[in-house]
Design an enzyme around this catalytic site. Structure first.
Site, PDB file in Angstrom:
ATOM      1  CE  LYS A 168       3.163   3.116   3.183  1.00 44.71           C
ATOM      2  NZ  LYS A 168       3.616   3.365   4.559  1.00 44.71           N
TER       3      LYS A 168
ATOM      4  CG  LEU B   8       8.308   2.561   4.875  1.00 46.68           C
ATOM      5  CD1 LEU B   8       8.091   1.377   3.927  1.00 46.68           C
ATOM      6  CD2 LEU B   8       6.971   3.176   5.259  1.00 46.68           C
TER       7      LEU B   8
ATOM      8  CD  GLU C 285      10.056   1.692  10.545  1.00 50.80           C
ATOM      9  OE1 GLU C 285      10.152   2.638   9.745  1.00 50.80           O
ATOM     10  OE2 GLU C 285       9.931   0.514  10.184  1.00 50.80           O
TER      11      GLU C 285
ATOM     12  CE1 TYR D 272       0.123   1.950   4.312  1.00 51.18           C
ATOM     13  CE2 TYR D 272       1.036  -0.264   4.449  1.00 51.18           C
ATOM     14  CZ  TYR D 272       0.869   1.002   4.977  1.00 51.18           C
ATOM     15  OH  TYR D 272       1.456   1.325   6.185  1.00 51.18           O
TER      16      TYR D 272
END
Length: 284
Positions: A147, A204, A179, A33
């Site tokens: 992702k 990411l 993260e 996505y």
């Protein structure tokens, strides 16, 4: 009035949108996505999101459902049909539908879904007050650079933070912050250096992260891309996160300890202002 959404070539009222129960995203989280911000009715960093989408698809050996130009046209049509001036467009590509089997079939037809979400991004209460985060062990799979829609652990981590009266969680692996649950993590050291985790399979590759790095360097700020610990973050002058849905948002507390003076700091505020200004100029 309901939103107009996009499903496999058709623009539909959201109540009429359907995807097969045999879709591999539903059965195996076999999908990727992107979320692209919209400000002033225009798309922010669309080219970056399209490049990352293409990379995610390639890493999973999944065919693209259409060209980048076609994706751009769909985004713009959804903005037009929904009268969206500020918010996001969510895009999801899955491998498609087939009878349940761990091995997928060659030549499957991808599923493509997009929908809008109206939200105030520029005048954000969270950016004014700052976020309070907790630290949790990072239990996600090893390819966070793709992702995917496999977001169960980030969702659980977010809910653990909410249960403790906080806003979010920073994930920690081998002693270092990777993260946030849905954002890249940053600190500003006491001598004014911006620090954010270097790119690898462990995080990411944030589109907003890349833009903020570029703007910071153009503003002659010192930047280091390297891992940092929770203790270093607690001792920092400032902390913040970056994401397409939050731009640059200060972090004012980590594990109940205030960061700096416990209020949004000047570096985060400056970078947020720069990001918004430059994004407005470049939005398409």
């Amino acid at each position: 009035m309901s939103r107009t959404v996009y499903v496999n070539g058709a623009y539909l009222p959201e109540e009429e949108a359907r995807v097969s129960i045999f879709d591999r995203a539903f059965l195996f989280a076999d999908g990727v996505y992107e979320v692209t911000s919209v400000i002033d009715g225009k798309l922010v960093d669309f080219a970056g999101h399209a490049r990352r989408l293409a990379r995610s698809l390639a890493e999973l050996d999944m065919p693209a459902p259409c060209s980048e130009d076609e994706l751009l046209a769909i985004h713009r049509e959804l903005i037009r049909r929904n009268g969206l001036t500020e918010g996001m467009i969510y895009l999801q590509v899955t491998r498609g539908a087939a009878d349940r089997d761990f091995a997928w079939s060659e030549g499957m037809t991808p599923t493509l879904v997009l929908f809008t979400q109206a939200r105030a991004l520029i005048d954000s209460p969270a950016a004014e007050r700052g976020l309070k985060v907790i630290s949790l062990e990072d239990l996600r799979w090893g390819r966070r650079d793709i992702k995917t829609v496999q977001l169960l652990y980030p969702s659980m981590a977010k809910m653990q933070a909410k249960a403790r009266g906080k806003d979010d969680a920073w994930l920690v692996e081998d002693g270092f912050v990777t993260e946030g649950t849905s954002n890249n993590a940053w600190i500003v050291t006491r001598d004014g250096v911006l620090v954010t985790r270097d790119l690898s399979n462990r995080i990411l590759h944030g589109i907003t992260r890349a833009a903020v790095l570029r703007f910071a360097r153009e503003a002659q700020m010192r930047v280091e891309e390297r891992p940092f610990t929770i203790d270093e973050a607690k001792d920092a002058a400032e902390a913040f996160v970056t994401a397409a849905t939050t731009f640059v948002t200060p972090v004012v507390e980590i594990d109940d300890a205030p960061v700096g003076d416990g209020a949004p700091g000047p570096v985060a505020r400056r970078l947020r202002a720069i990001y918004i200004e430059e994004s407005r100029k470049a939005a398409i």
